[in-house]
Write a protein that holds these residues in place. Structure first.
Motif, PDB file in Angstrom:
ATOM      1  N   ALA A   1       0.304  -2.712  -4.385  1.00 51.03           N
ATOM      2  CA  ALA A   1       0.291  -2.962  -5.829  1.00 51.03           C
ATOM      3  C   ALA A   1       1.555  -2.403  -6.476  1.00 51.03           C
ATOM      4  CB  ALA A   1      -0.958  -2.356  -6.457  1.00 51.03           C
ATOM      5  N   SER A   2       1.989  -1.222  -6.060  1.00 50.88           N
ATOM      6  CA  SER A   2       3.206  -0.617  -6.608  1.00 50.88           C
ATOM      7  C   SER A   2       4.453  -1.408  -6.238  1.00 50.88           C
ATOM      8  CB  SER A   2       3.369   0.822  -6.108  1.00 50.88           C
ATOM      9  OG  SER A   2       2.355   1.624  -6.618  1.00 50.88           O
ATOM     10  N   ILE A   3       4.540  -1.862  -4.990  1.00 47.27           N
ATOM     11  CA  ILE A   3       5.696  -2.654  -4.546  1.00 47.27           C
ATOM     12  C   ILE A   3       5.818  -3.909  -5.405  1.00 47.27           C
ATOM     13  CG2 ILE A   3       6.571  -4.128  -2.670  1.00 47.27           C
ATOM     14  CD1 ILE A   3       5.302  -2.026  -0.728  1.00 47.27           C
ATOM     15  N   VAL A   4       4.720  -4.620  -5.567  1.00 46.61           N
ATOM     16  CA  VAL A   4       4.732  -5.869  -6.334  1.00 46.61           C
ATOM     17  C   VAL A   4       5.078  -5.580  -7.792  1.00 46.61           C
ATOM     18  CG1 VAL A   4       3.301  -7.794  -7.134  1.00 46.61           C
ATOM     19  CG2 VAL A   4       3.178  -7.056  -4.747  1.00 46.61           C
ATOM     20  N   PHE A   5       4.465  -4.547  -8.368  1.00 41.91           N
ATOM     21  CA  PHE A   5       4.715  -4.220  -9.774  1.00 41.91           C
ATOM     22  C   PHE A   5       6.164  -3.781  -9.996  1.00 41.91           C
ATOM     23  CE2 PHE A   5       4.820  -1.433 -13.457  1.00 41.91           C
ATOM     24  CZ  PHE A   5       4.178  -2.220 -14.412  1.00 41.91           C
ATOM     25  N   ASP A   6       6.678  -2.945  -9.094  1.00 42.40           N
ATOM     26  CA  ASP A   6       8.032  -2.407  -9.262  1.00 42.40           C
ATOM     27  C   ASP A   6       9.131  -3.409  -8.942  1.00 42.40           C
ATOM     28  OD1 ASP A   6       6.872  -0.002  -9.959  1.00 42.40           O
ATOM     29  OD2 ASP A   6       7.206   0.934  -8.004  1.00 42.40           O
ATOM     30  N   SER A   7       8.852  -4.397  -8.087  1.00 35.88           N
ATOM     31  CA  SER A   7       9.892  -5.296  -7.590  1.00 35.88           C
ATOM     32  C   SER A   7       9.952  -6.647  -8.286  1.00 35.88           C
ATOM     33  CB  SER A   7       9.691  -5.549  -6.093  1.00 35.88           C
ATOM     34  OG  SER A   7       9.691  -4.348  -5.380  1.00 35.88           O
ATOM     35  N   CYS A   8       8.865  -7.067  -8.910  1.00 32.78           N
ATOM     36  CA  CYS A   8       8.775  -8.433  -9.423  1.00 32.78           C
ATOM     37  C   CYS A   8       8.759  -8.467 -10.948  1.00 32.78           C
ATOM     38  CB  CYS A   8       7.511  -9.098  -8.897  1.00 32.78           C
ATOM     39  SG  CYS A   8       7.379  -9.111  -7.105  1.00 32.78           S
ATOM     40  N   ASN A   9       9.349  -9.523 -11.479  1.00 37.65           N
ATOM     41  CA  ASN A   9       9.358  -9.724 -12.917  1.00 37.65           C
ATOM     42  C   ASN A   9       9.178 -11.206 -13.187  1.00 37.65           C
ATOM     43  OD1 ASN A   9       9.580  -8.550 -15.478  1.00 37.65           O
ATOM     44  ND2 ASN A   9      11.667  -9.290 -15.685  1.00 37.65           N
ATOM     45  N   PRO A  10       8.394 -11.599 -14.163  1.00 41.63           N
ATOM     46  CA  PRO A  10       7.385 -10.845 -14.896  1.00 41.63           C
ATOM     47  C   PRO A  10       6.369 -10.222 -13.928  1.00 41.63           C
ATOM     48  CG  PRO A  10       7.625 -13.076 -15.806  1.00 41.63           C
ATOM     49  CD  PRO A  10       8.416 -13.014 -14.541  1.00 41.63           C
ATOM     50  N   ASN A  11       5.538  -9.339 -14.458  1.00 37.38           N
ATOM     51  CA  ASN A  11       4.586  -8.625 -13.611  1.00 37.38           C
ATOM     52  C   ASN A  11       3.632  -9.578 -12.910  1.00 37.38           C
ATOM     53  OD1 ASN A  11       5.607  -6.112 -14.213  1.00 37.38           O
ATOM     54  ND2 ASN A  11       4.260  -5.824 -15.965  1.00 37.38           N
ATOM     55  N   ILE A  12       3.384  -9.300 -11.653  1.00 34.14           N
ATOM     56  CA  ILE A  12       2.430 -10.052 -10.837  1.00 34.14           C
ATOM     57  C   ILE A  12       1.290  -9.103 -10.495  1.00 34.14           C
ATOM     58  CG2 ILE A  12       2.066 -11.230  -8.636  1.00 34.14           C
ATOM     59  CD1 ILE A  12       5.085 -11.957  -8.707  1.00 34.14           C
ATOM     60  N   LEU A  13       0.069  -9.548 -10.721  1.00 31.92           N
ATOM     61  CA  LEU A  13      -1.099  -8.712 -10.442  1.00 31.92           C
ATOM     62  C   LEU A  13      -1.926  -9.351  -9.332  1.00 31.92           C
ATOM     63  CD1 LEU A  13      -2.083  -7.972 -14.140  1.00 31.92           C
ATOM     64  CD2 LEU A  13      -0.841  -6.484 -12.565  1.00 31.92           C
ATOM     65  N   PRO A  14      -1.666  -8.962  -8.081  1.00 31.99           N
ATOM     66  CA  PRO A  14      -2.427  -9.553  -6.977  1.00 31.99           C
ATOM     67  C   PRO A  14      -3.837  -8.985  -6.908  1.00 31.99           C
ATOM     68  CG  PRO A  14      -1.004  -7.829  -6.148  1.00 31.99           C
ATOM     69  CD  PRO A  14      -0.703  -7.966  -7.625  1.00 31.99           C
ATOM     70  N   GLU A  15      -4.708  -9.742  -6.281  1.00 26.60           N
ATOM     71  CA  GLU A  15      -6.037  -9.251  -5.975  1.00 26.60           C
ATOM     72  C   GLU A  15      -5.977  -8.763  -4.530  1.00 26.60           C
ATOM     73  OE1 GLU A  15     -10.493 -11.073  -5.599  1.00 26.60           O
ATOM     74  OE2 GLU A  15      -9.203 -11.838  -7.192  1.00 26.60           O
ATOM     75  N   ILE A  16      -6.295  -7.487  -4.309  1.00 26.70           N
ATOM     76  CA  ILE A  16      -6.182  -6.883  -2.979  1.00 26.70           C
ATOM     77  C   ILE A  16      -7.570  -6.408  -2.555  1.00 26.70           C
ATOM     78  CG2 ILE A  16      -5.051  -5.101  -1.597  1.00 26.70           C
ATOM     79  CD1 ILE A  16      -2.882  -4.981  -3.810  1.00 26.70           C
ATOM     80  N   TYR A  17      -8.023  -6.894  -1.406  1.00 30.44           N
ATOM     81  CA  TYR A  17      -9.341  -6.499  -0.942  1.00 30.44           C
ATOM     82  C   TYR A  17      -9.385  -6.514   0.585  1.00 30.44           C
ATOM     83  CZ  TYR A  17      -9.885 -11.623  -0.944  1.00 30.44           C
ATOM     84  OH  TYR A  17      -9.711 -12.973  -0.757  1.00 30.44           O
ATOM     85  N   THR A  18     -10.440  -5.928   1.119  1.00 30.82           N
ATOM     86  CA  THR A  18     -10.603  -5.875   2.573  1.00 30.82           C
ATOM     87  C   THR A  18     -11.823  -6.692   2.977  1.00 30.82           C
ATOM     88  OG1 THR A  18     -11.904  -3.848   2.428  1.00 30.82           O
ATOM     89  CG2 THR A  18      -9.544  -3.595   2.822  1.00 30.82           C
ATOM     90  N   LEU A  19     -11.779  -7.170   4.199  1.00 32.13           N
ATOM     91  CA  LEU A  19     -12.913  -7.870   4.804  1.00 32.13           C
ATOM     92  C   LEU A  19     -13.135  -7.288   6.187  1.00 32.13           C
ATOM     93  CD1 LEU A  19     -12.075 -11.602   4.009  1.00 32.13           C
ATOM     94  CD2 LEU A  19     -13.874 -10.231   2.981  1.00 32.13           C
ATOM     95  N   ASN A  20     -14.377  -7.090   6.552  1.00 28.52           N
ATOM     96  CA  ASN A  20     -14.721  -6.614   7.881  1.00 28.52           C
ATOM     97  C   ASN A  20     -15.269  -7.802   8.661  1.00 28.52           C
ATOM     98  OD1 ASN A  20     -15.943  -5.461  10.173  1.00 28.52           O
ATOM     99  ND2 ASN A  20     -16.174  -3.524   9.089  1.00 28.52           N
TER     100      ASN A  20
END
Length: 118
Positions: A69-88
């Motif tokens: 989340a920090s990499i995407v927020f700090d590196s991209c413009n305009p801000n990109i808000l990904p959905e990050i989740y895990t699956l087992n």
């Protein structure tokens, strides 16, 4: 979950990318930009090139999610808000990073500017 398994079996395409391990920072940012500038997509970490689920190490999963989340927020413009989740799946952990098509096009790398970083 069946949807993800079906997507993995069908293989990579313009909306789906697999990585066995977490890619480098700039690679994550470029993937975020590519998906946000087009029709969106998923980056699934823990799947190898042969479409086998190898899973990821879950000891620092929350740190990894925060880092992405920090990499995407700090590196991209305009801000990109990904959905990050895990699956087992069968006892193996997958990390899914889902990017949606943005409505503030074009998205680009902050350090390269709009002309070079799109």
């Amino acid at each position: 979950m069946n949807d993800i398994l079906r997507q993995i079996q069908n293989g990579e395409n313009k909306n789906l990318e697999f990585k066995e391990t977490l890619p480098k920072n700039e690679s994550i940012a470029k993937t975020a930009i590519a998906f946000s500038n087009t029709s969106g997509g998923k980056l699934i970490i823990g799947v190898n090139d042969r479409r086998e689920i190898v899973g990821i190490d879950d000891t620092n999963i929350f740190e990894i999610q925060d880092k992405i989340a920090s990499i995407v927020f700090d590196s991209c413009n305009p801000n990109i808000l990904p959905e990050i989740y895990t699956l087992n799946i069968d006892g193996k952990l997958l990390l899914v990073i889902e990017f949606f098509r943005g409505n503030l096009l074009p998205y680009y790398l902050k350090n390269e500017g709009k002309n070079n970083g799109t």
